[in-house]
Scaffold this motif. Structure first.
Motif, short mmCIF file in Angstrom:
data_model
loop_
_atom_site.label_atom_id
_atom_site.label_comp_id
_atom_site.label_asym_id
_atom_site.label_seq_id
_atom_site.Cartn_x
_atom_site.Cartn_y
_atom_site.Cartn_z
N ARG A 22 -62.06 28.99 -0.42
CA ARG A 22 -60.84 28.57 -1.10
C ARG A 22 -60.97 28.66 -2.61
N ARG A 23 -62.17 28.52 -3.12
CA ARG A 23 -62.35 28.52 -4.57
C ARG A 23 -62.06 29.88 -5.19
N ALA A 24 -62.53 30.92 -4.56
CA ALA A 24 -62.26 32.29 -5.03
C ALA A 24 -62.51 32.43 -6.54
N GLY A 25 -63.69 31.98 -6.98
CA GLY A 25 -64.06 32.13 -8.39
C GLY A 25 -63.64 30.98 -9.28
N ARG A 26 -62.88 30.03 -8.74
CA ARG A 26 -62.44 28.88 -9.54
C ARG A 26 -63.59 27.92 -9.76
N ALA B 204 -68.20 23.51 6.47
CA ALA B 204 -67.33 22.91 5.47
C ALA B 204 -67.57 23.52 4.09
N LEU B 205 -68.81 23.74 3.73
CA LEU B 205 -69.12 24.33 2.42
C LEU B 205 -68.62 25.77 2.34
N ALA B 206 -68.70 26.49 3.45
CA ALA B 206 -68.20 27.87 3.46
C ALA B 206 -66.69 27.89 3.25
N ALA B 207 -65.99 26.92 3.86
CA ALA B 207 -64.54 26.85 3.69
C ALA B 207 -64.19 26.52 2.24
#
Length: 437
Positions: free
Chosen positions: A116-120, A109-112
């Motif tokens: 998704r964050r991609a630097g956000r 879950a943390l990897a997902a």
């Protein structure tokens, strides 16, 4: 025991050191205010202020003619079992933890979330609760008939309950608590200086006559565990919840707090009290179903109660980590947690142990959750005898106010094959005279 100090804070600190150091035991009487004032050469008001500080710390209680005495379970002395309390070689039937084999993989879950964050990065000033989590919380509460107009998230159940009580109650207010009940909830009430009013519990939850008596005696709040009650495994039924709602409706200014830590690992339906009074909160922890390290609880309540919780958070941690919020949403939406599977496994173990003990004539209960409550004639003797036979269990004194003796047996670290021997050993441990060790 020598009490020293010239100011109220110094006197209170001196008494606290005596309590935590063992110089003043549970039930020990403190000197009358005027007597101690004369001994120390200070004003009686100074000693009265010191005793008030000790009450607010949850260390002492005042009982009319009985004077001021050390609490039977001072908050400064931890109730929760320490890791070293399960000795090497003993089987853990004490810690109250969930079965790690039934918890989801947080790594995935943390990897997902990271992908998704991609630097956000969420920044100061961003909303404290993510829109996705709000949507999940609203879906969850609405499905159980809980009004979901005002929502927030806290760092676990105790954090949520703490903030709700701090926002609504004051030192000396009465709070109705389950007996036996969750140790941390009892400690919290004491730490806040609240007057605890015990409510007896059966398999269906708090007894209506005790709830009625607590309300009539002036309780300003009622704290109820919806399901998987710790330590008895009780769960509110439809009929019991309806009876309690009728009683509560006659006291619209009472705060109703529901602890639903059974979320995610109990398949019994949630039976709500929410809305029976004008002030209420439902705190839905994910710790036992999704993992204790996922420090997160969903909180629904009346708008004023939720606003007070948010205000406290703004002045403290600010918000619950969005990483944890997003990880929970990922687990929820992916279906990584199957409450029915976990509930089935825990139910198998509880039911087997209760049935085996019944064959020995030993009374035990456990409708839901990970614990079984076993009635015993003497807790210390039962705990000691079981430890000698290789089992670590928890003495009931940690959970009781006025309820009869018992021990809490946690089944989550055990397998079905372990239970016949455990039942045999419990039966031997509670017999008069007991086994030879």
């Amino acid at each position: 025991m020598v009490i020293t100090g010239r100011g109220a804070q110094e006197i209170a600190d001196s008494v606290e050191r005596a309590i935590t150091g063992g110089g003043l035991g549970a039930g020990a009487a403190l000197p009358p205010i005027r007597e101690l004032a004369g001994r120390l050469g200070v004003s009686p008001n100074t000693v009265a202020s010191a005793y008030r500080v000790l009450r607010e710390r949850g260390l002492v209680e005042t009982g009319g003619r009985r004077g001021t005495r050390v609490r039977a379970q001072p908050v400064a002395l931890p109730r929760d079992i320490e890791p070293e309390a399960v000795p090497p070689g003993a089987r853990d039937a004490a810690s109250g933890n969930p079965d790690p084999r039934l918890l989801p993989d947080l790594g995935a879950a943390l990897a997902a979330v990271a992908a998704r964050r991609a630097g956000r990065h969420p920044l100061y000033g961003d909303p404290a609760v993510s829109p996705d989590l709000l949507a999940v919380a609203r879906e969850s509460f609405t499905a159980d008939g809980v009004p979901a107009d005002a929502l927030t998230v806290t760092s676990g159940a105790l954090d949520g309950i703490d903030r709700v009580l701090r926002g609504a109650l004051r030192t000396g207010d009465g709070i109705a608590v389950e007996d036996p009940g969750w140790t941390s909830g009892l400690d919290l009430a004491a730490a806040l200086g609240l007057r605890r009013i015990p409510m007896r519990v059966d398999g269906d939850g708090p007894l209506p006559e005790d709830v009625d008596a607590a309300l009539r005696s002036g309780a300003r709040a009622v704290l109820v565990t919806s399901r998987a009650q710790n330590p008895t495994g009780a769960a509110l039924t439809f009929d019991r919840a309806e009876r309690l709602r009728v009683l509560l409706a006659a006291h619209p200014d009472v705060l109703t707090v529901e602890d639903d830590h059974g979320f995610g690992f109990v398949d019994l339906p949630f039976r709500r009290l929410a809305g029976a009074t004008g002030r209420w909160a439902v705190v839905r922890s994910v710790a036992k179903g999704y993992g204790p390290d996922l420090r997160l609880a969903l909180l629904a309540g009346d708008p004023a109660t939720v606003d007070r919780v948010r205000a406290q958070q703004r002045l403290g941690p600010g918000w619950v980590s969005h990483v944890l919020q997003e990880a929970f949403v990922e687990l929820w939406r992916s279906g990584a947690v199957d409450p029915g599977r976990a509930a089935h496994r825990y139910r198998e173990r509880r039911d087997a142990l209760v049935a085996l003990l019944a064959r020995h004539g030993v009374t035990a209960t456990g409708r839901s959750g990970v614990n079984v409550w076993v009635a015993v004639p003497d807790e210390a003797t039962a705990v000691g005898r079981l430890l000698a036979r290789g089992w670590a269990v928890t003495p009931g004194a940690r959970f009781r106010t006025a309820a009869p003796p018992g021990i809490r047996v946690t089944v989550s670290a055990l397998d079905l094959a372990d239970l016949p021997r455990l039942a045999d050993d419990i039966a031997l441990a509670v017999q008069p005279g007991g086994p030879r060790v």
